[in-house]
Write a protein that holds these residues in place. Sequence first.
Motif, PDB file in Angstrom:
ATOM      1  N   HIS A  72       0.812  -1.219   0.000  1.00 28.61           N
ATOM      2  CA  HIS A  72       0.000   0.000   0.000  1.00 28.61           C
ATOM      3  C   HIS A  72       0.848   1.273   0.000  1.00 28.61           C
ATOM      4  CE1 HIS A  72      -3.138  -2.855   1.017  1.00 28.61           C
ATOM      5  NE2 HIS A  72      -4.055  -1.916   0.942  1.00 28.61           N
ATOM      6  N   ILE A 110       0.732  -6.466  -4.995  1.00 32.36           N
ATOM      7  CA  ILE A 110      -0.395  -6.356  -4.066  1.00 32.36           C
ATOM      8  C   ILE A 110      -0.632  -7.708  -3.403  1.00 32.36           C
ATOM      9  CG2 ILE A 110      -2.837  -5.746  -3.878  1.00 32.36           C
ATOM     10  CD1 ILE A 110      -2.466  -4.078  -6.470  1.00 32.36           C
ATOM     11  N   HIS A 118      -3.040  -9.589  -2.543  1.00 36.50           N
ATOM     12  CA  HIS A 118      -3.941 -10.593  -3.122  1.00 36.50           C
ATOM     13  C   HIS A 118      -3.358 -11.211  -4.385  1.00 36.50           C
ATOM     14  CE1 HIS A 118      -6.407  -8.910  -0.124  1.00 36.50           C
ATOM     15  NE2 HIS A 118      -6.421  -7.732  -0.720  1.00 36.50           N
ATOM     16  N   ASP A 159      -7.170  -7.708   5.277  1.00 39.81           N
ATOM     17  CA  ASP A 159      -7.516  -6.836   4.158  1.00 39.81           C
ATOM     18  C   ASP A 159      -8.860  -7.326   3.641  1.00 39.81           C
ATOM     19  OD1 ASP A 159      -6.043  -4.746   2.129  1.00 39.81           O
ATOM     20  OD2 ASP A 159      -7.581  -5.973   1.170  1.00 39.81           O
ATOM     21  N   HIS A 172     -10.197  -7.499   0.805  1.00 40.33           N
ATOM     22  CA  HIS A 172     -10.278  -8.273  -0.444  1.00 40.33           C
ATOM     23  C   HIS A 172      -9.614  -9.640  -0.359  1.00 40.33           C
ATOM     24  CE1 HIS A 172     -11.434  -4.246  -1.810  1.00 40.33           C
ATOM     25  NE2 HIS A 172     -12.339  -4.969  -2.440  1.00 40.33           N
ATOM     26  N   SER A 203      -4.815  -2.581  -9.868  1.00 40.48           N
ATOM     27  CA  SER A 203      -5.421  -2.955  -8.582  1.00 40.48           C
ATOM     28  C   SER A 203      -5.546  -4.459  -8.424  1.00 40.48           C
ATOM     29  CB  SER A 203      -6.790  -2.293  -8.367  1.00 40.48           C
ATOM     30  OG  SER A 203      -7.834  -3.096  -8.887  1.00 40.48           O
ATOM     31  N   CYS A 204      -5.974  -4.862  -7.220  1.00 36.92           N
ATOM     32  CA  CYS A 204      -6.093  -6.295  -6.941  1.00 36.92           C
ATOM     33  C   CYS A 204      -7.263  -6.920  -7.697  1.00 36.92           C
ATOM     34  CB  CYS A 204      -6.219  -6.532  -5.435  1.00 36.92           C
ATOM     35  SG  CYS A 204      -7.594  -5.687  -4.656  1.00 36.92           S
ATOM     36  N   CYS A 216      -0.712  -0.715  -4.700  1.00 38.78           N
ATOM     37  CA  CYS A 216      -2.117  -0.304  -4.531  1.00 38.78           C
ATOM     38  C   CYS A 216      -2.257   1.151  -4.971  1.00 38.78           C
ATOM     39  CB  CYS A 216      -2.517  -0.385  -3.069  1.00 38.78           C
ATOM     40  SG  CYS A 216      -2.595  -2.042  -2.414  1.00 38.78           S
ATOM     41  N   CYS A 245      -5.344   3.498  -5.905  1.00 34.79           N
ATOM     42  CA  CYS A 245      -6.599   2.929  -5.397  1.00 34.79           C
ATOM     43  C   CYS A 245      -6.978   3.507  -4.042  1.00 34.79           C
ATOM     44  CB  CYS A 245      -6.458   1.410  -5.334  1.00 34.79           C
ATOM     45  SG  CYS A 245      -7.933   0.585  -4.778  1.00 34.79           S
ATOM     46  N   ILE A 246      -5.957   3.936  -3.284  1.00 34.65           N
ATOM     47  CA  ILE A 246      -6.251   4.558  -1.984  1.00 34.65           C
ATOM     48  C   ILE A 246      -5.727   5.990  -1.936  1.00 34.65           C
ATOM     49  CG2 ILE A 246      -6.657   2.820  -0.192  1.00 34.65           C
ATOM     50  CD1 ILE A 246      -3.499   2.739  -0.041  1.00 34.65           C
ATOM     51  N   ASN A 301     -11.903  -1.661  -7.584  1.00 33.59           N
ATOM     52  CA  ASN A 301     -13.137  -2.205  -7.007  1.00 33.59           C
ATOM     53  C   ASN A 301     -13.930  -1.175  -6.205  1.00 33.59           C
ATOM     54  OD1 ASN A 301     -11.464  -2.080  -4.722  1.00 33.59           O
ATOM     55  ND2 ASN A 301     -10.843  -4.212  -4.984  1.00 33.59           N
ATOM     56  N   ARG A 313     -11.895   8.900  -1.968  1.00 31.94           N
ATOM     57  CA  ARG A 313     -10.876   7.857  -1.799  1.00 31.94           C
ATOM     58  C   ARG A 313      -9.675   8.085  -2.729  1.00 31.94           C
ATOM     59  NH1 ARG A 313     -10.444   2.182  -0.133  1.00 31.94           N
ATOM     60  NH2 ARG A 313      -9.381   0.991  -1.743  1.00 31.94           N
TER      61      ARG A 313
END
Length: 650
Positions: free
Chosen positions: A65, A99, A101, A119, A121, A296-297, A357, A360-361, A378, A384
Amino acid sequence: MGQTLTEKVLDDHLVDGELETGEEIGIEIDQVLTQDTTGTMVWLQFEAMGLDEVQTEIAAQYCDHQTYQFDFKNTDDHRFLRSAAGTYGAYFSRPGNGICHNVHRENFAAPGKTLLGSDSHTPTPGGLGQLAIGAGGIDVTVAMGGAPYYIEMPEIVNVRLEGELPEWATAKDVILELLRRLSVKGGVGKILEYTGPGVESLTAPERMTITNMGTELGATSSIFPTDEQTKDYLERVNRADDFEELQPDEDAEYDDEIVVDLSDLEPLIAQPSMPDNVVPVREVAGQDVDQVIVGSCTNGGYEDILPAAKMLEGREVNPTTEMIVAPGSKQASEMLAREGWVAEMMAAGVNFSEATCGACIGIGHVPSSDSVSLRTFNRNFEGRSGIEDDNVFLCSPEVAAAAAIKGEIIDPRDLADELGDLEDPGIELPDEYDGSKTDLITPDEAPDDELVKGPNIGDVPLKDQLDADIEGEALLKMEDNITTDHIIPATQDILMYRSNIEKLSEFTLSRVDDTFAERAKNADGGFLVAGENYGQGSSREHAAMCPMYLGIEAVLAQSFARIHRANLFNFGIVPLTIDEDTYEDIDQGDEIEIVDDVYDAVTSGQEEFTVRVNGEEYTATLDASERERDILAAGGKLAWTKEQAEESGS
Ligand code: MIC
Ligand code: SF4
């Protein structure tokens, strides 16, 4: 009566309780994963519990992250995590390796095994027949110490897939369709089990896009049966031995059934700012697009990026648009690079990023103000992305690439008509996933054998046992679907305090009201009030830890998201459910008092509580298992686990 696949895996791991919907069950955990923003607390709590070695078959610590390491605090967190993995016996995945995942599915995910991860996911490898569940950090800590994981036996929903995906429709559209139908709270308390003749047409990575984003439905997990596709994927990642045939019994009974005819699907898109705000791409076509991000994941695998790369081959990203590709793992980047696809994308104008990540964040690639960003991610919760008034759409890599070429939102079928020579790239798996594995350090190779803490790494916050009297102000009244991104945002300036609760708590709910943290601290106790699905989204336990640190003693909400509800128990905050009328009657600033002796009521199993608001009495409900009540009474899971250990003399 036959068993569902979920019941079979649960049965195999059951150590406590019975597989009856709503009953609390304890299951054995085979694998755990954690990442860099939740992992610091996982290991600090491991240390605080006095545990000395990982007990699960696999424990993996990923750094994914905060990989840009803007501040020494990020690097200090990573060094601490490496030292914890070395000290306690976990695999360590360095920043840039990918990531959690994605790296986990490449290296460890296996049919029939259980996985618990800090997490949300974590359910991603459900696409390989693994029963994988996201949880708060301390739940992962305890499981890693060898104790069972407890959950309420979810309902099992049969998602029956029929037909085959038509051209340009993708796995992403399957899960977007489910979000359109069921909403972001439609999966709460449920495990989605995929069945039907449509399953076999989907490759394992496509299945994992679907199971990954089952989290956005609020589902506890999602799982696919295993078959030739699963076997094929495991062979390609050089883990053929991990294959196990897993199917539900023919006469298995489900709590509910949903039928999705894949052949009816078309390219879909989630509009700002909720993943369930889904419409056909054609309905929103024509809007200018400033930014496109593939990664992303959910859609950051080799198989996700390749279609976008093929669409861009010999073409150019529109001059009015920026396109970023951020792979989910270094292995994916490495393979795409070796095959020349990275160069091809760069030649088309793509900004190729490290595996992270990131955006995404809201870490890097923050959209410009008042602009449209199309992402294959996702989640698109408001703010965000790192800017408050963002317009983030979620879609498949194909729709993203089409928008990058056109400079506006366009259904790829219409772009194909326009261009004349654009074909659906389809899905293609590499013969062998052959990226190097040098960045996954095994517990044996681990270089450290003691914890290394930088100056920003604080202590685990503790709470006293539950009070008998709880009264105070309704410090904040919130709406439905408040996310953990509202409670503790994850953007760059805040993320570096994940291992420092004193500092992090200053940001609590600042996205809703920037005076909240200060008011809460001065109030010496108080309540949060919210509508439906409070705490949806991330697993971050900080969203309970920080309110606890600020003195919040109870949350009154119409309903709670699963992981956040568990986190509230874990940090000694009483989660009480109220009905809509009560919610309407409470105003921010009202004085609230729980009339019952809260400690006695919680420990004696009382469900209905009397809550007095400005002199009027209302009923609030505590729906909790005996174990959850004990945890609450002790002041949280850390204190409770220590009590348990003392009682058993270990
Ligand atoms: C997310 O997608 O919100 C995160 C960041 O991955 C979180 C974990 C975290 O907050 O650290 C999640 O999904 O659990
Ligand atoms: Fe990372 Fe985004 Fe996936 Fe969370 S949802 S793990 S931030 S890529």
